[in-house]
Design a protein around this motif. Sequence first.
Motif, PDB file in Angstrom:
ATOM      1  N   ARG A 216       0.867  -1.186  -0.110  1.00 45.43           N
ATOM      2  CA  ARG A 216       0.040  -0.050  -0.058  1.00 45.43           C
ATOM      3  C   ARG A 216       0.901   1.211  -0.055  1.00 45.43           C
ATOM      4  O   ARG A 216       1.889   1.338   0.725  1.00 45.43           O
ATOM      5  N   CYS A 217       0.764   1.875  -1.006  1.00 46.67           N
ATOM      6  CA  CYS A 217       1.669   3.120  -1.219  1.00 46.67           C
ATOM      7  C   CYS A 217       1.204   4.360  -1.252  1.00 46.67           C
ATOM      8  O   CYS A 217      -0.043   4.632  -1.904  1.00 46.67           O
ATOM      9  N   GLU A 218       1.698   5.217  -0.591  1.00 44.58           N
ATOM     10  CA  GLU A 218       1.318   6.827  -0.638  1.00 44.58           C
ATOM     11  C   GLU A 218       2.068   7.530  -1.217  1.00 44.58           C
ATOM     12  O   GLU A 218       1.919   9.108  -0.862  1.00 44.58           O
ATOM     13  N   GLY A 219       2.970   7.298  -2.064  1.00 43.23           N
ATOM     14  CA  GLY A 219       3.798   7.949  -2.667  1.00 43.23           C
ATOM     15  C   GLY A 219       5.221   7.715  -2.296  1.00 43.23           C
ATOM     16  O   GLY A 219       5.419   7.653  -0.903  1.00 43.23           O
ATOM     17  N   VAL A 220       6.408   7.943  -3.141  1.00 42.79           N
ATOM     18  CA  VAL A 220       7.584   7.740  -2.584  1.00 42.79           C
ATOM     19  C   VAL A 220       8.191   9.014  -3.016  1.00 42.79           C
ATOM     20  O   VAL A 220       8.040   9.730  -4.038  1.00 42.79           O
ATOM     21  N   TYR A 221       9.318   9.368  -2.052  1.00 43.48           N
ATOM     22  CA  TYR A 221      10.193  10.813  -2.316  1.00 43.48           C
ATOM     23  C   TYR A 221      10.918  10.615  -3.539  1.00 43.48           C
ATOM     24  O   TYR A 221      11.794   9.758  -4.096  1.00 43.48           O
TER      25      TYR A 221
ATOM     26  N   ASP B  67      15.680  16.872   8.248  1.00 49.73           N
ATOM     27  CA  ASP B  67      15.619  17.415   7.006  1.00 49.73           C
ATOM     28  C   ASP B  67      14.093  17.846   6.758  1.00 49.73           C
ATOM     29  O   ASP B  67      13.421  16.914   7.329  1.00 49.73           O
ATOM     30  N   ALA B  68      13.637  18.952   6.140  1.00 45.70           N
ATOM     31  CA  ALA B  68      12.457  19.162   5.733  1.00 45.70           C
ATOM     32  C   ALA B  68      12.125  17.757   4.700  1.00 45.70           C
ATOM     33  O   ALA B  68      12.720  17.412   3.876  1.00 45.70           O
ATOM     34  N   ALA B  69      10.567  17.609   4.753  1.00 46.26           N
ATOM     35  CA  ALA B  69      10.278  16.239   3.967  1.00 46.26           C
ATOM     36  C   ALA B  69      10.592  16.606   2.491  1.00 46.26           C
ATOM     37  O   ALA B  69      10.017  17.705   2.048  1.00 46.26           O
ATOM     38  N   PRO B  70      11.135  15.565   1.680  1.00 47.76           N
ATOM     39  CA  PRO B  70      11.386  16.092   0.374  1.00 47.76           C
ATOM     40  C   PRO B  70       9.981  15.990  -0.417  1.00 47.76           C
ATOM     41  O   PRO B  70       9.080  15.552   0.114  1.00 47.76           O
ATOM     42  N   ASN B  71      10.187  16.274  -1.913  1.00 44.33           N
ATOM     43  CA  ASN B  71       9.014  16.118  -2.590  1.00 44.33           C
ATOM     44  C   ASN B  71       8.779  14.609  -3.105  1.00 44.33           C
ATOM     45  O   ASN B  71       9.723  13.932  -2.961  1.00 44.33           O
ATOM     46  N   VAL B  72       7.548  14.283  -3.227  1.00 40.90           N
ATOM     47  CA  VAL B  72       6.975  13.154  -3.890  1.00 40.90           C
ATOM     48  C   VAL B  72       7.908  12.951  -5.416  1.00 40.90           C
ATOM     49  O   VAL B  72       7.707  14.145  -5.936  1.00 40.90           O
ATOM     50  N   GLN B  73       7.846  11.812  -5.929  1.00 41.90           N
ATOM     51  CA  GLN B  73       8.287  11.801  -7.325  1.00 41.90           C
ATOM     52  C   GLN B  73       7.264  12.417  -8.209  1.00 41.90           C
ATOM     53  O   GLN B  73       6.073  12.301  -7.856  1.00 41.90           O
ATOM     54  N   THR B  74       7.430  12.714  -9.593  1.00 42.84           N
ATOM     55  CA  THR B  74       6.626  13.488 -10.410  1.00 42.84           C
ATOM     56  C   THR B  74       5.481  12.328 -10.816  1.00 42.84           C
ATOM     57  O   THR B  74       4.410  12.543 -11.104  1.00 42.84           O
ATOM     58  N   LYS B  75       5.879  11.150 -10.940  1.00 42.21           N
ATOM     59  CA  LYS B  75       5.032  10.053 -11.256  1.00 42.21           C
ATOM     60  C   LYS B  75       4.062   9.599 -10.218  1.00 42.21           C
ATOM     61  O   LYS B  75       2.938   9.233 -10.821  1.00 42.21           O
ATOM     62  N   CYS B  76       4.395  10.146  -8.990  1.00 38.27           N
ATOM     63  CA  CYS B  76       3.260   9.805  -8.073  1.00 38.27           C
ATOM     64  C   CYS B  76       2.027  10.610  -8.208  1.00 38.27           C
ATOM     65  O   CYS B  76       0.951  10.303  -7.874  1.00 38.27           O
ATOM     66  N   LEU B  77       2.534  11.911  -8.765  1.00 40.30           N
ATOM     67  CA  LEU B  77       1.294  12.975  -8.915  1.00 40.30           C
ATOM     68  C   LEU B  77       0.180  12.493  -9.786  1.00 40.30           C
ATOM     69  O   LEU B  77      -1.015  12.953  -9.662  1.00 40.30           O
ATOM     70  N   ASP B  78       0.700  11.509 -10.743  1.00 45.30           N
ATOM     71  CA  ASP B  78      -0.532  10.955 -11.718  1.00 45.30           C
ATOM     72  C   ASP B  78      -1.126   9.725 -11.210  1.00 45.30           C
ATOM     73  O   ASP B  78      -1.571   8.834 -12.073  1.00 45.30           O
ATOM     74  N   CYS B  79      -0.660   9.070 -10.081  1.00 43.71           N
ATOM     75  CA  CYS B  79      -1.088   7.861  -9.730  1.00 43.71           C
ATOM     76  C   CYS B  79      -2.411   7.860  -8.971  1.00 43.71           C
ATOM     77  O   CYS B  79      -2.570   8.541  -8.173  1.00 43.71           O
ATOM     78  N   PRO B  80      -3.228   7.005  -9.466  1.00 46.37           N
ATOM     79  CA  PRO B  80      -4.688   6.761  -9.051  1.00 46.37           C
ATOM     80  C   PRO B  80      -4.662   6.558  -7.318  1.00 46.37           C
ATOM     81  O   PRO B  80      -5.465   6.970  -6.834  1.00 46.37           O
ATOM     82  N   GLU B  81      -3.907   5.699  -7.068  1.00 45.81           N
ATOM     83  CA  GLU B  81      -3.554   5.488  -5.576  1.00 45.81           C
ATOM     84  C   GLU B  81      -3.097   6.656  -4.657  1.00 45.81           C
ATOM     85  O   GLU B  81      -3.695   6.813  -3.658  1.00 45.81           O
ATOM     86  N   TYR B  82      -2.332   7.341  -5.474  1.00 46.87           N
ATOM     87  CA  TYR B  82      -1.918   8.573  -4.625  1.00 46.87           C
ATOM     88  C   TYR B  82      -3.128   9.425  -4.361  1.00 46.87           C
ATOM     89  O   TYR B  82      -3.403  10.206  -3.640  1.00 46.87           O
ATOM     90  N   LEU B  83      -3.845   9.716  -5.821  1.00 48.51           N
ATOM     91  CA  LEU B  83      -4.960  10.478  -5.619  1.00 48.51           C
ATOM     92  C   LEU B  83      -6.069  10.069  -4.730  1.00 48.51           C
ATOM     93  O   LEU B  83      -6.791  10.855  -4.017  1.00 48.51           O
TER      94      LEU B  83
ATOM     95  N   ALA C 132      -5.275   8.417  -1.751  1.00 48.71           N
ATOM     96  CA  ALA C 132      -4.728   8.550  -0.633  1.00 48.71           C
ATOM     97  C   ALA C 132      -4.870   9.801  -0.214  1.00 48.71           C
ATOM     98  O   ALA C 132      -5.057  10.268   1.112  1.00 48.71           O
ATOM     99  N   HIS C 133      -4.771  10.871  -1.018  1.00 48.65           N
ATOM    100  CA  HIS C 133      -4.657  12.525  -0.613  1.00 48.65           C
ATOM    101  C   HIS C 133      -5.622  13.316  -1.080  1.00 48.65           C
ATOM    102  O   HIS C 133      -5.728  14.385  -0.659  1.00 48.65           O
ATOM    103  N   GLY C 134      -6.402  12.670  -1.856  1.00 45.83           N
ATOM    104  CA  GLY C 134      -7.873  13.645  -2.488  1.00 45.83           C
ATOM    105  C   GLY C 134      -7.433  14.466  -3.494  1.00 45.83           C
ATOM    106  O   GLY C 134      -6.164  15.050  -3.535  1.00 45.83           O
TER     107      GLY C 134
END
Lengths: 361, 298, 320
Positions: free
Chosen positions: C126-131, C143-159, C161-163
């Motif tokens: 179960r993945c909520e995005g990787v950095y 350190d401050a949380a890094p950005n997630v990978q660009t591919k995660c932003l297009d992932c249906p599961e990421y959507l 999980a985060h809305g």
Amino acid sequence: MKLAGTIRPQGLWALVDHLTGQGVRVVAPTLIDGLCQFGPVDSADQVVKDYLLPQNTFKEFLFPKEERVFTWLKREDGSFVVDQPSRDFPETVILGGRPCDAAAIGVSLRSVFSGDKFEHADPLFLERFERTTVVSVSCDRPDLSCFCTTMGLGPDDPTGSDVLITATGLDGELVVEVGSPKGEKFAQRLGSHLVTGQPETELRERRSQAGAEARKKFVRVFDIEHVKSFLDNPDNFDDEMFARLGTKCVSCGVCTFECPTCHCFDFKDLGGTEGGERVKVWDSCQFPVFTVHATGHQPRPDQWQRYRNRFLCKFKIYEDVFDNLGCTGCGRCVRDCPVHVDITSYAMQANKKQQLIQVTP
Amino acid sequence: MSAPALHTAPGAEAANLYVPKLVRIRKIIRETHDVNTLQLEFVDPAHAASFTYKTGQFGEFSIFGVGEATFNISSSPNWEGFFECCFRKVGVVTTALAKMKEGDIIGFRGPYGNSYDLEGMHGKDLIFAAGGIGFPPIRCLVHRVLEERDKFGAVVIVHGARTHRDLVYQREMDEWTRRRDIHMIKTVDPGGDPENWDGEVGFVPTVLEERVPWILEREGKGASNALAFTCGPPVMTKFVIAALGRMGVGPDQVVMTLENKMKCAVGKCGRCNIGNTYVCLEGPIFTAAQVQAMPADQ
Amino acid sequence: MIYSTGYHALKRYASAEEVVVDAKSWLEEGRIGMLVCYSRQSPFTELTMPNFLNRPEMLDSEVVWNSFCDYNLLGYANMGPKEAARGRGGVAIVVKPCELHNLDILTEEGSMSGISRDNVLPMVMRCEGVYETKGLNNYTAKDAAPNVQTKCLDCPEYLTAHGDEAVAREKAERTDYQAYRAAIDDDAGMDWGMTLDKCLHCYACRNICPSCYCTNGCPADEAATTHVTSALKMIKGIDASSQLVYNLVRTWHIQARCSECQECERVCPVGIPIMALKAKLGRDFAGEGSPGDVIGFLTDFAEKVIQPKGERWPPEEPKE
């Protein structure tokens, strides 16, 4: 090292401009393709002022990535001419190298190409080296990949530097120490920018304090006391840790190309039937073809065996063959490996395994 | 034709150790269908005059425009006017080399590596066991030994190949067979013998074990006085060393040559190391005991 | 993002502990010989590394699952048939849902890849995005949380999980995401000749790609180094460098078999935009030349993309 005096940053930049104006090649951290790398600069404003460690090392200015070794030509009458390129190497100042690079290149890499132990001196490296002055700048902080203190060096260590510049933090004061005749010459060129005659004890105090402050910040600190004994034992060559830690390696070679002690190279014969050249190019023991025989026999078929060779080379072979450190803890291979192969984890595990053997009777 | 020259551009006083000297192919001897011996002489008489080497050393041979290959110098250092190398066609460089003609020019860098300890061999009984293309590094030593035959004890040579057509140095073997002061035993693998074959049939280690102990007993001073020299495919040397062991000749009495991919031959390109041994600097001649102590990285 | 739909029935794991329970019992019963998973790179950092564990007792302390688990471990799927050949069943691999498409392809091509659902057991997380860890240079909890990978932003599961809103906002804020999408959609302004010439032939892209498993001679390698480059020169008069040919042929070869995991781009030491190249080939060259017609495809590329720029090819050597 001898304490020569102090300068302010402006004095250093003025000297850089003066040197480039005189046709001396100055190599310093500069922006290339958006990354901080060692490269030739035309003026002081091309020098990156705030950096930790350039991504590449300055070994490519002593041991080029590509170097023509000879050219040959077959004349019409069938006679052959083989020509060596002239070795008119430019006078060079490497400014802003770090102590890890200076020790690795000025001492370790140099011992590979010198004739000290095995009679075969390589003038291509040595003559460049003679015309190069290494002016290092002490680090005021490490990052998480740096581990020079573990290797017996440090952020303000003078090994391999002709000149070492250390910031004391007092009003932009830079302490200048000199360690060789080439260093003396550089200090002289600073001319009136070099302030001398300050009270020496206090100066020395500030200088060592700066080094001590930087040393305290190291996080990647570990014990390597038993690593060599682990590697010296031939039974450990087949230890399970090598396959476990090295299988993920993708043999991209970044570790080799960014490593200041790596010296492997290959020859490429280019040309045709009437003329051509032989070029010496960087190579990496991580590439599969590195050790393949003409018969097809491959002594290191799996990737983890190739990384085992790298680890062995840095922590044993370099010392056995060239009598110098194979690794100075610059951390580039740790920082930039795309699959996070970590040579320090090899060292830590080897050390631990050896300790366990010694403790268990 | 004006003499081929080796120029040194101004400012390049110290020798650039990667530049080859020019040598001319004086003679080509086709040993077998894919193995040739080249007799080479330096183009520049000054190079010829200053060239010396010790038995067992190797050189880097350049075919301009193609590449460089590593071969043992298969002649005795006491031969004047030329030196030899022997190679089999296996890759790009050797195939190009096999196409060359007498009079052609190639490049040479050397001599490199260590050499046989001739003084340490005095008074010893010598066993030479080699197969196929492994024979050249042995051949130069045999010639050298025969130049001072009386300094050594018994001499036995076992030379094998898959078939009689793969045996190199046929002419030398005939000469050595005629000599009364050495034992020349040639052998082919079972099935490789032609009609009227006058040699042995069997693998080198087998023939070694069958014939040599008897010769050593009769003419030598026992296994502890023997030195063995072997070169050939790893599978053969492994069994030769085992056979010698059973005869009482231990791994520190067995001398072998190690092959590893080489480029610079001067210990800088990092390619030929087996553990912490750079083959080009400390070898390629090692005792079997030394090789057994090396890591399995070869 | 190419998302697999065939594995929705598979069990999903929410944590490292859940992975360890199953993997341990599989190891003990001999169903697998090895677990390929993520572990912490060193005690000094949160970053992870691929790990290969074959002893059950090592699993408890070594397996991790978090947003730093960025590698596509299916690049090591060929260990499955190797373990099976040694009589040890196969391997279990910790897999992110976006990577499953690779496993679809590998099992579909099972006769060539040797991979089957028996010798590679995916443990889908179960993945909520990787950095995005490239260039992170060792990260710690401070350190401050890094950005997630660009591919995660297009992932249906990421959507999920985060809305929708949060993701839309993130996409609008992330200039690197926009730049990435722009390069994928349109390569105007890209100088492919110069870009591809940076290639070092290190083959890291090939080594890490799950779809690149040709053991009996890589077609891209052969094209780059032998007859294709000569044929291009002699027959078509095109002087193509080996770097250009290798990159084009490899990308073309994995065109339809790519899950867009972006590993190739991540490991490339010189930053070649392989995903943009793949997108370009799909956009402008789909259907050009039959799959076997490498020369036709390369000629097309040279004539339509490289030569119109008027660049000399290959570029001039820089002087020292």
